[in-house]
Write an enzyme that holds these catalytic residues in place. Structure first.
Site, PDB file in Angstrom:
ATOM      1  N   GLU A   1      -7.854  -2.975   5.873  1.00 24.79           N
ATOM      2  CA  GLU A   1      -7.123  -3.946   6.695  1.00 24.79           C
ATOM      3  C   GLU A   1      -6.909  -5.248   5.914  1.00 24.79           C
ATOM      4  O   GLU A   1      -5.809  -5.810   5.917  1.00 24.79           O
ATOM      5  CB  GLU A   1      -7.891  -4.219   7.983  1.00 24.79           C
ATOM      6  CG  GLU A   1      -7.268  -5.275   8.870  1.00 24.79           C
ATOM      7  CD  GLU A   1      -8.296  -6.108   9.601  1.00 24.79           C
ATOM      8  OE1 GLU A   1      -8.200  -7.354   9.540  1.00 24.79           O
ATOM      9  OE2 GLU A   1      -9.201  -5.519  10.219  1.00 24.79           O
TER      10      GLU A   1
ATOM     11  N   HIS B   1     -12.051  -1.342   7.656  1.00 22.28           N
ATOM     12  CA  HIS B   1     -11.891  -2.794   7.729  1.00 22.28           C
ATOM     13  C   HIS B   1     -11.494  -3.373   6.373  1.00 22.28           C
ATOM     14  O   HIS B   1     -10.683  -4.310   6.294  1.00 22.28           O
ATOM     15  CB  HIS B   1     -13.199  -3.416   8.215  1.00 22.28           C
ATOM     16  CG  HIS B   1     -13.215  -4.902   8.182  1.00 22.28           C
ATOM     17  ND1 HIS B   1     -14.036  -5.614   7.345  1.00 22.28           N
ATOM     18  CD2 HIS B   1     -12.501  -5.828   8.878  1.00 22.28           C
ATOM     19  CE1 HIS B   1     -13.838  -6.910   7.520  1.00 22.28           C
ATOM     20  NE2 HIS B   1     -12.907  -7.069   8.445  1.00 22.28           N
TER      21      HIS B   1
END
Length: 473
Positions: free
Chosen positions: A80, A77
């Site tokens: 990202e 994450h």
């Protein structure tokens, strides 16, 4: 409540997954979906829809939180977020500014099994979007000036979405107890103490290992043809060199057979209404035997798929002991996943009594079976959902991306409704009997602190869990 967080996404995806299939009605939807692979290993999926001059462009990487190494939770994450920090060709913010200027929208999300980036734009800008995404697939620049403040951003996101939400905290604890060995028990956003230690080197290592064209899938849905997409893909993504060979995902840690029911209780003064959830370890579409996942899907629909489901009718309508009740199945995954039943008690009913009532509904189904009319109605609802979902090509892009990154094929998606239609009542009952076993479960109690409106004095104190997700944008 779990229903709100999971069901809308998963149900919409699974319903829409039926679109390409030929149902008993003779309807054939999205039958012109095509796929091809570039020389560098990048798979491209094309979903034509010429009703409006727009396209959805998505890049899916087969890398999620369940692929993380121990001690580095949250790195999928985190990267990202860092993918928006700029490249050697385009400085930070240029990609997003361009999308805004042309009237499009963009976003990204990470789950246990994949990370995806997407844009919705007018069709004439598809090549431009591909150029930007291909560039950041190989030319991302990360320095401490970009990484350090973004780490604080994800920590604040965890505070806002998890630490400040009692329901999210309970869901996290239930997941950790249910998945004792699988990395599905680690939250997608990460454990805070590990997130605090994530470094630039960790992000670069993740990027270099997984962000290679042979580990990615590009899905384009909208006003395009395969020939148009192929030409644009070869001119952009086709020039990106494959630079890594990610490890096979079949080697990820899996769950041992469960042997004991577990319970988790979270008491928080912010809770004004107690909630009970009972979550079971069940096979996913990626790990189930032939026909099992489809039967579990229908089991979820029959038990808790709305106002006509058994749980809602018996507990909310007939007995009036709950204000809400339902079920959901997170079937789109690589490894064994979760099936959950939940309820919100009415009045002073204890969570233990509500749990007994939920167990009674399951026991009635196992003992008495599923009627032909009940099964047919559940199938009709799933078909109706599929027909409705076809109106959004962005939904279709999500369906194919999620399926392909979790080990399914285009054909698997195209035959999903036929497989649902082939499920028998006996298969549904067999799935309930085998997998809705309390030894496979974790029961979650969400209650208010003692003396608050959400507290339930009659609730039994659950035993300690035997072990200590959701997509993140």
């Amino acid at each position: 409540m779990p229903r709100l967080r999971h069901v809308l996404l998963i149900a919409a995806m699974l319903f829409a997954a039926a679109l390409p299939a030929r149902a008993a009605t003779g309807l054939s939807l999205a039958a012109n979906v095509s796929t091809f692979t570039l020389e560098n290993g990048l798979q491209v999926v094309v979903i034509p829809d010429h009703r409006s001059p727009t396209v959805t462009h998505m890049v899916w990487y087969k890398a999620g939180s369940a692929d993380e190494v121990p001690g580095k939770s949250g790195i999928a994450h985190f990267l990202e977020h860092l993918m928006f920090k700029g490249t050697s060709k385009h400085p930070a913010g240029e990609f997003s500014d361009t999308v805004n200027k042309i009237g499009g929208d963009e976003n990204a999300f990470t789950t246990e099994d994949y990370t995806a980036y997407h844009q919705n734009v007018a069709k004439q800008y598809l090549g431009l979007m591909m150029s930007f995404e291909a560039d950041r697939m190989e030319n991302l620049i990360l320095d401490d000036a970009a990484v350090t403040p973004e780490r604080q951003v994800i920590l604040e996101e965890r505070s806002m979405r998890t630490d400040n939400d009692p329901g999210a905290l309970l869901n996290e604890a239930v997941g950790a107890a249910l998945f004792q060995n699988s990395h599905y028990g680690i939250p997608v956003i990460g454990w805070r103490h590990e997130m605090e230690g994530l470094t630039r080197e960790d992000a670069i290592a993740w990027y270099d290992r997984y962000y290679t064209p042979n580990n990615a899938i590009v899905v384009v849905a909208g006003d395009v043809t395969e020939d148009e997409v192929r030409k644009l893909a070869e001119d952009t993504y086709g020039k990106v060199k494959r630079r890594a060979e990610p490890p096979p995902r079949t080697h990820r840690p899996s769950e041992p057979p469960p042997v004991a029911a577990r319970m988790v209780k979270l008491a928080d003064p912010r809770v004004t209404q107690p909630v009970l959830s009972r979550t079971y370890l069940v096979p996913s579409y990626g790990s189930a035997k032939k026909g099992e996942a489809e039967a579990i899907d229908l089991l979820a629909e029959i038990l808790g798929g709305g106002a006509t489901s058994r749980l809602y009718k018996q507990l909310v309508v007939e007995k009036s002991i709950a204000t809400a009740a339902g079920a959901y199945y997170r079937g789109v995954a690589i490894d064994d996943s979760r099936f959950a039943l939940y309820g919100v008690p009415r009045g002073d009913l204890s969570l233990d009594k509500l749990g007994e009532a939920i167990d009674g509904v399951v026991a009635d189904l196992v003992k008495g079976g599923v009627t032909a009319d009940e099964l047919a109605a559940a199938k009709r609802r799933m078909v109706a959902g599929a027909l409705y979902a076809q109106d959004n090509h962005a939904t279709l892009a999500n369906v194919f991306g999620q399926a392909l990154t979790t080990g399914q094929t285009v054909e698997d998606v195209q035959t999903w409704l036929d497989r649902i239609d082939a499920v028998t009542a006996d298969q549904v009952v067999a799935a309930a009997k085998q997998y809705l076993d309390l030894r496979r479960s974790v029961t979650g109690y969400l209650v208010g602190a003692p003396g608050t409106a959400g507290a339930s004095a009659e609730d039994a104190t659950p035993v300690q869990a035997s072990a200590p997700a959701d997509s993140q944008q």
